[in-house]
Design an enzyme around this catalytic site. Structure first.
Site, PDB file in Angstrom:
ATOM      1  N   SER A  27      20.250  12.235 -75.862  1.00 33.57           N
ATOM      2  CA  SER A  27      20.950  13.324 -75.059  1.00 33.57           C
ATOM      3  C   SER A  27      22.089  12.705 -75.342  1.00 33.57           C
ATOM      4  CB  SER A  27      20.722  14.303 -73.935  1.00 33.57           C
ATOM      5  OG  SER A  27      21.383  15.119 -74.161  1.00 33.57           O
ATOM      6  N   CYS A 136      23.056  17.810 -63.316  1.00 32.79           N
ATOM      7  CA  CYS A 136      24.270  17.586 -63.141  1.00 32.79           C
ATOM      8  C   CYS A 136      24.415  18.353 -60.990  1.00 32.79           C
ATOM      9  CB  CYS A 136      24.151  19.230 -63.627  1.00 32.79           C
ATOM     10  SG  CYS A 136      23.630  19.410 -65.113  1.00 32.79           S
ATOM     11  N   LYS A 171      14.425  15.439 -66.791  1.00 34.99           N
ATOM     12  CA  LYS A 171      15.210  14.115 -66.870  1.00 34.99           C
ATOM     13  C   LYS A 171      16.136  13.734 -65.766  1.00 34.99           C
ATOM     14  CE  LYS A 171      18.542  11.396 -69.585  1.00 34.99           C
ATOM     15  NZ  LYS A 171      19.523  11.731 -71.265  1.00 34.99           N
ATOM     16  N   GLY A 223      24.665   1.631 -71.841  1.00 35.29           N
ATOM     17  CA  GLY A 223      24.098   0.668 -72.234  1.00 35.29           C
ATOM     18  C   GLY A 223      23.709  -0.606 -71.361  1.00 35.29           C
TER      19      GLY A 223
HETATM   20  C1  LIG Z   1      28.796   9.737 -74.739  1.00 38.12           C
HETATM   21  C2  LIG Z   1      27.470   9.652 -73.377  1.00 38.12           C
HETATM   22  C3  LIG Z   1      26.788  10.782 -73.466  1.00 38.12           C
HETATM   23  C4  LIG Z   1      25.933  11.893 -73.452  1.00 38.12           C
HETATM   24  N1  LIG Z   1      25.656  13.220 -72.830  1.00 38.12           N
HETATM   25  C5  LIG Z   1      24.289  13.229 -72.142  1.00 38.12           C
HETATM   26  C6  LIG Z   1      23.636  14.247 -71.673  1.00 38.12           C
HETATM   27  O1  LIG Z   1      24.556  15.696 -72.436  1.00 38.12           O
HETATM   28  N2  LIG Z   1      23.172  15.051 -71.284  1.00 38.12           N
HETATM   29  C7  LIG Z   1      22.451  14.159 -71.227  1.00 38.12           C
HETATM   30  O2  LIG Z   1      21.084  14.108 -70.441  1.00 38.12           O
HETATM   31  N3  LIG Z   1      22.561  12.575 -71.013  1.00 38.12           N
HETATM   32  C8  LIG Z   1      23.621  12.419 -71.645  1.00 38.12           C
HETATM   33  N4  LIG Z   1      23.938  11.574 -72.032  1.00 38.12           N
HETATM   34  C9  LIG Z   1      22.755   9.600 -70.791  1.00 38.12           C
HETATM   35  C10 LIG Z   1      22.241   9.750 -72.453  1.00 38.12           C
HETATM   36  O3  LIG Z   1      21.296  10.492 -73.071  1.00 38.12           O
HETATM   37  C11 LIG Z   1      21.172   7.727 -71.399  1.00 38.12           C
HETATM   38  O4  LIG Z   1      20.622   8.209 -70.626  1.00 38.12           O
HETATM   39  C12 LIG Z   1      21.942   7.000 -71.048  1.00 38.12           C
HETATM   40  O5  LIG Z   1      23.222   7.379 -72.033  1.00 38.12           O
HETATM   41  C13 LIG Z   1      21.237   5.524 -70.540  1.00 38.12           C
HETATM   42  O6  LIG Z   1      20.167   5.078 -72.043  1.00 38.12           O
HETATM   43  P1  LIG Z   1      21.147   3.780 -73.076  1.00 38.12           P
HETATM   44  O7  LIG Z   1      21.932   2.830 -71.671  1.00 38.12           O
HETATM   45  O8  LIG Z   1      20.584   3.638 -74.239  1.00 38.12           O
HETATM   46  O9  LIG Z   1      22.331   4.682 -72.934  1.00 38.12           O
HETATM   47  C14 LIG Z   1      25.033  10.698 -72.345  1.00 38.12           C
HETATM   48  C15 LIG Z   1      25.510   9.082 -71.902  1.00 38.12           C
HETATM   49  C16 LIG Z   1      26.374   8.648 -72.996  1.00 38.12           C
HETATM   50  C17 LIG Z   1      26.860   7.050 -73.229  1.00 38.12           C
END
Ligand SMILES: Cc1cc2nc3c(=O)[nH]c(=O)nc-3n(C[C@H](O)[C@H](O)[C@H](O)COP(=O)(O)O)c2cc1C
Length: 309
Positions: A27, A136, A171, A223
Site C-alpha cells: 500500500s 494510525c 497490517k 526499503g
Molecule cells: C511513500 C509510502 C507510502 C506508504 N503508504 C502506506 C499506506 O497508505 N498504508 C499502509 O498501510 N502502508 C503504507 N506504506 C508502507 C508500505 O506499504 C510498506 O509496508 C513499507 O514501505 C515497507 O515495505 P518496503 O520496504 O518494501 O517499502 C507506505 C510506504 C511508502 C514508502
C-alpha cells in the site's frame, strides 16, 4: 514441470481469497494501480493493495515528504488520498474489469472510522478484500498507534470484521514491543490474514539547516534497510498465529521474497523497490517461478516456513 504458485489467503473465510501467486504490491507505493498498468502487465500479479484510504479525502503532510537515506527512504506522506467515496465512484469500476484482485487499505483515527470504512466498501464490485492499517494514531487513547498494543489491535479488527463480509488482512506495525501478542490479538478478533511490516519510525536531519528534513519532522523508514528487522518479525508472527502471514519490508529481489516465504510468509508485498524499478513486483514473481523450476519445487506451499527451526 507444472508450477502451482496459488495461495489461499483467507482459509477461514467463507468465500476465501485465492491468489494466483503470492506477489502483491504494498500500500502507498503503487497508487491505485492505474499508472503501472501502462508500464507492465499488472494482471499477472497475485494482488494489488491500493493507497491507504480514509473516510474523507486528505491533503497529507507538509513538504518535504520523502527523503532518501542509506539503503532506504523515510516518508511522511500523511495518508494523502481521495477518500472512500471517490475511490468507490472512480477506481472500483475500473478494478471490476481486472483479473488481479484489488485489496483496499483502510486507515482511521477511531475504531468507529475503521468500521464505517469497512461498511462503505461492502458489496462494491472490484474490491476483493480489506487491509486494515493499524499503524494510525488512536486519537481517543492519547495518540499511540492502534497496532502498538494487543488490546486496541484486537478491538479494531473485531469492529472491521463485524462491519464487512469481505476477507480482512490486518497490517501490523513494527513499532511495538510484542509482535506475537499483537498478531495473536488480530487473529483472535477475526483477521483472515496478517501482513507485516509497515514502515519503521525514522528521521533525517539537515545539518546545514539544523532541522529535520521532513515537514512532519519524523516519518517511516522503508526499503532494504528494514529487511532483516521485517524478516525477524515475520518469523516471530508466523510462529504465533495459524492464519496466513504476508511478509513485507525491503523486498527488492527474488531472494528477499523467498527468505520471507521460508520464514513463514504465505505471500509477499513489494513496496519501495517499485520506486527504483517500476516492475520490481513482476521481476520478483518471475524470479520465484525460476527458483521453483531450478529447485524442483512444484507447489509454493512446500517452502512456506521451510527455514523455521
Ligand atoms: C511513500 C509510502 C507510502 C506508504 N503508504 C502506506 C499506506 O497508505 N498504508 C499502509 O498501510 N502502508 C503504507 N506504506 C508502507 C508500505 O506499504 C510498506 O509496508 C513499507 O514501505 C515497507 O515495505 P518496503 O520496504 O518494501 O517499502 C507506505 C510506504 C511508502 C514508502
Amino acid at each position: 514441470m507444472s508450477l502451482d504458485l496459488s495461495i489461499q489467503l483467507a482459509p477461514r473465510h467463507k468465500q476465501g481469497l485465492l491468489l494466483a501467486n503470492p506477489v502483491m504490491t504494498a500500500s502507498g507505493t503503487f497508487g491505485y494501480g492505474m499508472e503501472y498498468s501502462q508500464v507492465f502487465d499488472i494482471q499477472k500479479l497475485g494482488a494489488i493493495i491500493c493507497k491507504g484510504t480514509t473516510l474523507e479525502p486528505r491533503e497529507g503532510n507538509p513538504q518535504p515528504r520523502l527523503v532518501e537515506t542509506s539503503c532506504g527512504v523515510v516518508n511522511a506522506i500523511g495518508l494523502q488520498n481521495i477518500g472512500v467515496e471517490a475511490l468507490i465512484r472512480e477506481k472500483a469500476p475500473i478494478w471490476a474489469g481486472w483479473r488481479v484482485p484489488v485489496i483496499v487499505n483502510i486507515a482511521g483515527n477511531t475504531v468507529d472510522e475503521y468500521a464505517k470504512l469497512a461498511a462503505a466498501l461492502e458489496g462494491v464490485a472490484g474490491i476483493s478484500g480489506i487491509e486494515v492499517n493499524i499503524s494510525c494514531p488512536n486519537i481517543q487513547a492519547g495518540g499511540a498507534a492502534f497496532g502498538t498494543e494487543p488490546g486496541p489491535a484486537g478491538e479494531v479488527t473485531a469492529a472491521v470484521k463485524e462491519a464487512t463480509s469481505l476477507p480482512i488482512l490486518v497490517k501490523l506495525t513494527p513499532n511495538t514491543g510484542d509482535i506475537a501478542a499483537v498478531a495473536t490479538a488480530a487473529a483472535k478478533a477475526g483477521a483472515d490474514a496478517i501482513s507485516l511490516i509497515n514502515s519503521v519510525k525514522g528521521m533525517v536531519i539537515d545539518i546545514n539547516e539544523r532541522r529535520p528534513v521532513l515537514g512532519n519532522i519524523s516519518g517511516g523508514l522503508s526499503g532494504p534497510a528494514i529487511k532483516p528487522l521485517a524478516l525477524a518479525l515475520v518469523y516471530e508472527a508466523a510462529s504465533a498465529v495459524d492464519i496466513p502471514v504476508i511478509g513485507c519490508g525491503g523486498i527488492t529481489s527474488t531472494k528477499d521474497a523467498i527468505e520471507f516465504i521460508m520464514a513463514g510468509a504465505s505471500a509477499v508485498q513489494v513496496g519501495s523497490a517499485t520506486y527504483s524499478n517500476p516492475r520490481a513486483s513482476l521481476d520478483v514473481l518471475e524470479g520465484i517461478e525460476q527458483f521453483m523450476k531450478q529447485e524442483g519445487i512444484s507447489k509454493l506451499s512446500e517452502i512456506i516456513g521451510a527455514a523455521r527451526q
